[in-house]
Design an enzyme around this catalytic site. Structure first.
Site, mmCIF file in Angstrom:
data_model
loop_
_atom_site.group_PDB
_atom_site.id
_atom_site.type_symbol
_atom_site.label_atom_id
_atom_site.label_comp_id
_atom_site.label_asym_id
_atom_site.label_seq_id
_atom_site.Cartn_x
_atom_site.Cartn_y
_atom_site.Cartn_z
ATOM 1 N N CYS A 1 0.834 -1.201 0.000
ATOM 2 C CA CYS A 1 0.000 0.000 0.000
ATOM 3 C C CYS A 1 0.872 1.256 0.000
ATOM 4 C CB CYS A 1 -0.938 -0.011 1.204
ATOM 5 S SG CYS A 1 -0.091 0.213 2.780
ATOM 6 N N ALA B 1 3.055 1.666 2.998
ATOM 7 C CA ALA B 1 4.234 0.793 2.945
ATOM 8 C C ALA B 1 5.321 1.413 2.069
ATOM 9 C CB ALA B 1 3.853 -0.587 2.415
ATOM 10 N N ARG C 1 12.268 -5.552 4.714
ATOM 11 C CA ARG C 1 13.095 -5.566 3.499
ATOM 12 C C ARG C 1 14.574 -5.802 3.787
ATOM 13 N NH1 ARG C 1 12.076 -2.675 -1.276
ATOM 14 N NH2 ARG C 1 13.747 -1.243 -0.827
ATOM 15 N N HIS D 1 5.891 6.303 -2.435
ATOM 16 C CA HIS D 1 7.240 6.783 -2.778
ATOM 17 C C HIS D 1 7.173 8.260 -3.155
ATOM 18 C CE1 HIS D 1 7.784 2.418 -4.329
ATOM 19 N NE2 HIS D 1 7.930 2.475 -3.031
#
Ligand code: SF4
Length: 542
Positions: A62, A65, A96, A195
């Site tokens: 999402c 995230a 990650r 982002h």
């Protein structure tokens, strides 16, 4: 791989005919058989950056995230507080496997922590701002950070908590930089929206706030490198050997001060175009820093990227330094390629990962003679597939409009063109492209499959039809693929291996892939559903 690979057109038909007609029509536009460019240089058009079809299992994350986990996650000394339920915070907690190296043992590193306000029903009904203020004060008392970021989750946006007002108040109260991100999970079609929001926030609140120039003659920022498994450490080692100063990495092994001084660099080298082109574009507009596309995944790609950086600065000392480093590093790489290529040559791979990895890792496979027969992005946009040439033709939809586009202008004091227009033109004439990216399709074979936002059903069909020698994706796909008897390599966290960047990383990847595609263990895997039914056992159990 099966002796006869299916025709890609047949694969597409087989995959899509399982869907209801509306979903099939949409998916058909997101599954493209790669073809040569037309006379004007355009590739086949792919539908992307569009909402996932309801009912399918997607690889995507999402918006929250993307902001909190991907861009802010690898920054060691910005304390990020998730305003929302505990589940969202846990979901974005270091999964990650980004790494960092604080300059000293007592220097701050908040990456192992996951801080959240733990919103409950009561907060949803009466508002969570009070709780957020309390959490910020508490976190400040414990950690004394130089900056605090607040990341919003879905419920925060739905009830309308004003996290930006809270940030402003707390900035005044605590005397440190506090800023907020409206990155609610629903804010876009995928993590890509997050982002964009994260880049906007870092650009507005951090970049350009410290003017102390870093030492070094050849100063660059590396954009879109996240230091998975230590990739950034290997890239930093190589750059240092070449005499290139890394001012800031967005965001692998990153720190607040590096971001604050990023505007002092003379070149932006962009690794993951999708996650960070926003930062590259904005820093060029505001501070005059040009950007070029680089790739440090793959030994040849690393050498090419170093040469591009040296060409940009155009100083013989740097050009010679880069050639010397390449000459010293490559023999070890070639020795390993020569050793393992007879075992890996001709084998096939599929890659369905992130925003650039599905592209960049094809370099590594090519170097050891392997072919990528299908690939695609989780959150790519058309330009990531087809190249920036298509930017003027991309329709801006409601989801994209949802994300703030900053109006950026040259800074009256800090804007400094790094090269004159003539110098840039001369470099272009020598083949150095600025602000360009050709996209994934240009590097893939004609007839290979390019699939955006692949679904679980499609993954399974591809495996059955092609039987690739290795499949690269993320944790959500890992075990299903392995149960099909196909080696699976996670390229989000590297399965606790790596780094794979640069020269030494390439060697590590070749050896890992050699081990994976040549082991015989997968032939012995029989998934439970392939076992013979055992009615007698069932009868006894009932
Ligand atoms: S989609 Fe919303 S609720 Fe789910 S993890 Fe993302 S922010 Fe949290």
């Amino acid at each position: 791989m099966a002796s006869e690979a299916p025709r890609p057109e047949d694969t597409k038909r087989v995959i899509t005919e399982a869907y209801p007609s509306k979903a099939a029509r949409k998916r058909a536009k997101q599954i493209v058989v790669n073809a040569p460019p037309d006379t004007e240089g355009f590739r086949p058009q792919i539908l992307s950056n569009t909402r996932t079809t309801p009912g399918v299992i997607t690889q995507r994350g999402c918006s929250y995230a993307g902001c909190k986990g991907v861009i802010l996650g690898p920054v060691r000394d910005i304390l990020t507080i998730t305003h929302g339920p505990v589940g969202c915070g846990f979901y974005s907690w270091l999964t990650r496997r980004n790494q960092t190296r604080p300059p000293s043992e007592d220097a701050p590193n908040y990456m192992p922590y996951a801080l959240m306000t733990d919103m409950q029903e009561n907060d949803i009904v009466f508002g969570g701002e009070k709780k957020l203020r309390k959490a910020i004060r508490e976190a400040y008392e414990i950690f004394r950070p130089k900056a605090i970021a607040i990341a919003a989750t879905c419920p925060v946006g739905l009830i309308g908590d004003d996290i930006h007002a809270v940030a402003r108040d707390m900035k005044e109260e605590l005397g440190i930089n506090v800023f907020a991100f409206s990155c609610e999970g629903y804010k876009g079609v995928s993590q890509s929206a997050g982002h964009h929001i994260a880049n906007n926030g870092i650009f507005q609140h951090v970049v350009g706030t410290q003017d102390e120039p870093p030492e070094g003659r050849f100063r660059i920022n590396l954009l879109g490198e996240y230091n998975i498994g230590g990739d950034a450490f290997e890239i930093e080692r190589i750059l240092e050997r070449c005499g290139i100063t890394l001012v800031s990495t967005f965001s692998g092994n990153a720190s607040y001060d590096q971001f604050a001084r990023a505007h002092m660099a003379d070149l932006n080298a962009v690794m993951c175009h999708r996650s960070i082109n926003y930062m590259a574009e904005m820093t060029e507009e505001k501070y005059g820093i040009p950007w070029i596309k680089v790739n440090f995944i793959g030994a040849e790609a690393t050498a090419k990227s170093l040469r591009k950086i040296a060409q940009y600065f155009g100083v013989p000392e740097l050009i010679d330094g880069v050639e010397r480093v390449i000459a010293e590093e490559m023999p070890a790489v070639r020795a390993v390629i020569d050793e393992i290529r007879p075992r890996t040559g001709g084998k096939t791979a599929m890659l369905f990962v992130g925003g650039s990895r599905a592209h960049h890792y094809q370099e590594l496979f090519r170097e050891i003679g392997m072919r990528t027969v299908a690939a695609g992005y989780e959150f790519g946009h058309r330009d990531d597939y087809e190249g920036r040439k298509v930017l003027p033709f991309i329709k801006v939809d409601a989801d994209s409009r949802n994300i703030e586009e900053l109006d950026v202008e040259p800074d009256p004091e800090q804007y400094r063109p790094r090269k004159t227009a003539d110098e840039l033109e001369a470099l272009r004439a020598q083949g150095l492209d600025f602000g360009e990216y050709e996209g994934l399709m240009a590097d893939m074979e004609v007839g290979s499959l390019v699939i955006d936002d692949i679904t679980h059903h499609e993954t399974e069909r591809l495996i059955e039809l092609y039987r690739p020698d290795v499949f690269c994706a993320g944790i959500k796909e890992k075990y299903v693929i392995q149960k099909h008897g196909i080696p699976m390599k996670q390229l989000h966290n590297y399965d606790y291996h790596g780094p794979y960047a640069g020269f030494r990383g390439a060697i590590r990847f070749y050896r890992e892939i050699d081990r994976m595609v040549n082991t015989r263990i997968w032939r012995h895997v029989t998934p439970p559903w392939a076992e013979k039914p055992q009615p007698e056992v069932l009868r006894q159990a009932s």
